[in-house]
Design a protein around this motif. Structure first.
Motif, PDB file in Angstrom:
ATOM      1  N   GLU A   1     -61.336  36.757   9.429  1.00 51.57           N
ATOM      2  CA  GLU A   1     -61.558  37.340   8.099  1.00 51.57           C
ATOM      3  C   GLU A   1     -60.237  37.769   7.464  1.00 51.57           C
ATOM      4  N   PHE A   2     -59.345  38.341   8.270  1.00 48.99           N
ATOM      5  CA  PHE A   2     -58.030  38.746   7.783  1.00 48.99           C
ATOM      6  C   PHE A   2     -57.254  37.536   7.272  1.00 48.99           C
ATOM      7  N   THR A   3     -57.301  36.431   8.027  1.00 47.34           N
ATOM      8  CA  THR A   3     -56.596  35.219   7.625  1.00 47.34           C
ATOM      9  C   THR A   3     -57.202  34.630   6.364  1.00 47.34           C
ATOM     10  N   THR A   4     -58.530  34.680   6.243  1.00 44.16           N
ATOM     11  CA  THR A   4     -59.195  34.166   5.043  1.00 44.16           C
ATOM     12  C   THR A   4     -58.758  34.930   3.802  1.00 44.16           C
TER      13      THR A   4
ATOM     14  N   MET B   1     -55.969  36.575   3.468  1.00 41.69           N
ATOM     15  CA  MET B   1     -54.561  36.249   3.247  1.00 41.69           C
ATOM     16  C   MET B   1     -54.431  34.914   2.514  1.00 41.69           C
ATOM     17  N   ALA B   2     -55.222  33.931   2.920  1.00 42.12           N
ATOM     18  CA  ALA B   2     -55.164  32.618   2.278  1.00 42.12           C
ATOM     19  C   ALA B   2     -55.647  32.691   0.832  1.00 42.12           C
ATOM     20  N   ARG B   3     -56.699  33.439   0.572  1.00 44.98           N
ATOM     21  CA  ARG B   3     -57.239  33.533  -0.788  1.00 44.98           C
ATOM     22  C   ARG B   3     -56.288  34.269  -1.722  1.00 44.98           C
ATOM     23  N   GLU B   4     -55.466  35.153  -1.187  1.00 46.15           N
ATOM     24  CA  GLU B   4     -54.504  35.874  -2.023  1.00 46.15           C
ATOM     25  C   GLU B   4     -53.285  35.033  -2.374  1.00 46.15           C
TER      26      GLU B   4
ATOM     27  N   ARG C   1     -59.367  26.183   1.848  1.00 49.28           N
ATOM     28  CA  ARG C   1     -60.003  25.459   2.955  1.00 49.28           C
ATOM     29  C   ARG C   1     -58.984  24.586   3.694  1.00 49.28           C
ATOM     30  N   PHE C   2     -57.997  24.074   2.958  1.00 51.45           N
ATOM     31  CA  PHE C   2     -56.976  23.254   3.596  1.00 51.45           C
ATOM     32  C   PHE C   2     -56.085  24.079   4.521  1.00 51.45           C
ATOM     33  N   VAL C   3     -55.630  25.249   4.053  1.00 53.99           N
ATOM     34  CA  VAL C   3     -54.631  26.003   4.797  1.00 53.99           C
ATOM     35  C   VAL C   3     -55.228  26.928   5.844  1.00 53.99           C
ATOM     36  N   LEU C   4     -56.512  27.247   5.731  1.00 56.81           N
ATOM     37  CA  LEU C   4     -57.110  28.265   6.597  1.00 56.81           C
ATOM     38  C   LEU C   4     -57.004  27.946   8.091  1.00 56.81           C
TER      39      LEU C   4
ATOM     40  N   ILE D   1     -47.928  34.433   6.230  1.00 54.02           N
ATOM     41  CA  ILE D   1     -48.195  34.591   4.798  1.00 54.02           C
ATOM     42  C   ILE D   1     -47.167  33.828   3.964  1.00 54.02           C
ATOM     43  N   LEU D   2     -45.913  33.746   4.434  1.00 52.76           N
ATOM     44  CA  LEU D   2     -44.924  32.930   3.726  1.00 52.76           C
ATOM     45  C   LEU D   2     -45.299  31.452   3.792  1.00 52.76           C
ATOM     46  N   MET D   3     -45.850  31.038   4.927  1.00 55.41           N
ATOM     47  CA  MET D   3     -46.327  29.664   5.045  1.00 55.41           C
ATOM     48  C   MET D   3     -47.402  29.392   3.995  1.00 55.41           C
ATOM     49  N   CYS D   4     -48.347  30.316   3.840  1.00 55.71           N
ATOM     50  CA  CYS D   4     -49.401  30.145   2.835  1.00 55.71           C
ATOM     51  C   CYS D   4     -48.811  30.122   1.424  1.00 55.71           C
ATOM     52  N   LEU D   5     -47.818  30.973   1.174  1.00 57.94           N
ATOM     53  CA  LEU D   5     -47.186  30.999  -0.143  1.00 57.94           C
ATOM     54  C   LEU D   5     -46.468  29.684  -0.452  1.00 57.94           C
TER      55      LEU D   5
END
Length: 254
Positions: free
Chosen positions: A58-61, A63-66, A75-78, A237-241
């Protein structure tokens, strides 16, 4: 600074065996934890390790949505973000939980190491450590993130080319330096924490019997554990950004 067992010594394929082994060990620990978490799933009353993993998911989800522009990119990065977060958390903690090293004479020829290598490490050879305390490991996963982000951006070539000139042409330099700063931040924090811990552990006792450094070691372990956890989050989080900034679905770019 300790030496490490080496594969293919003296070639362009020279490899730190300890890093490779601890990468696989980290993966094994991940697999065991996840397998235990789902072994007896209770959808109504999750508890124990299942509850912890659901909280991490849930924490990762969140983070990805933000950080991602669309639900499609989320859905791709999660899966990658969850795996990266858990992997780095375990990897960063390994060297704080345990380090294993052996001592050899400086004139020995062992595990692909030359006498000059052993002389530089005073004969100490590291067999178990955090894989992320290796520069090659940290930069390797940072380059992997860089490749994934640009590969996703190239799905929309016009938007991908355009983003290099917005807000200025200096964005090209930023794109080149991103993997370096991304990886070095992780490496520097983990390596520095373990290096100072090693110095404290080798410090001589006062009066040959009083472990004066013990309180400092405990405090440093607590601080290093906090840093190890934070660095797993920061890298993820930098990876997601980075991936989100090159996800141009619906011409969304931020």
């Amino acid at each position: 600074m300790p030496a490490f067992p080496t594969l293919f010594a003296g070639t362009i394929w020279q490899t730190n065996f300890t890093v490779i082994a601890t990468i696989f060990f980290t993966g094994l620990v991940m697999f065991i934890l996840l397998r235990i978490a789902v072994a007896r799933m209770d959808m109504r009353r999750p508890r124990g390790l299942q509850n912890l993993m659901e909280w991490a998911a849930e924490f990762t989800t969140n983070m990805a949505r933000e950080t991602m522009p669309t639900e499609q990119s989320v859905r791709f990065v999660l899966p990658l973000a969850f795996t990266m977060l858990l992997f780095l958390f375990i990897a960063n903690w390994l060297g704080l939980i345990m380090t294993i090293s052996v001592h050899f004479g400086v004139h020995a020829h062992v595990w692909g190491l030359k006498p000059s290598d052993l002389a530089g490490s005073n004969g100490d050879v590291e067999l178990f450590d955090s894989p992320t305390s290796s520069m090659s490991m940290a930069l390797g996963i940072a380059v992997m993130v860089w490749v994934i982000s640009h590969a996703r951006g190239l799905r929309h070539p016009k938007q991908w080319f355009k983003h290099f000139y917005s807000p200025s042409p200096l964005a090209v330099i930023e794109e080149i330096t991103n993997p370096l700063t991304h990886g070095m931040r992780l490496y520097g924090n983990i390596f520095a924490g373990e290096a100072l811990l090693g110095i404290m552990l080798k410090a001589p006792f006062a009066f040959h019997w009083l472990p004066w450094q013990l309180p400092l070691i405990v405090l440093w372990l607590l601080y290093s554990g906090f840093v190890a956890t934070i660095q797993a989050y920061v890298f993820s989080i930098l990876m997601c950004l980075y991936i989100g900034n090159k996800s141009f679905e619906g011409h969304a770019n931020h």
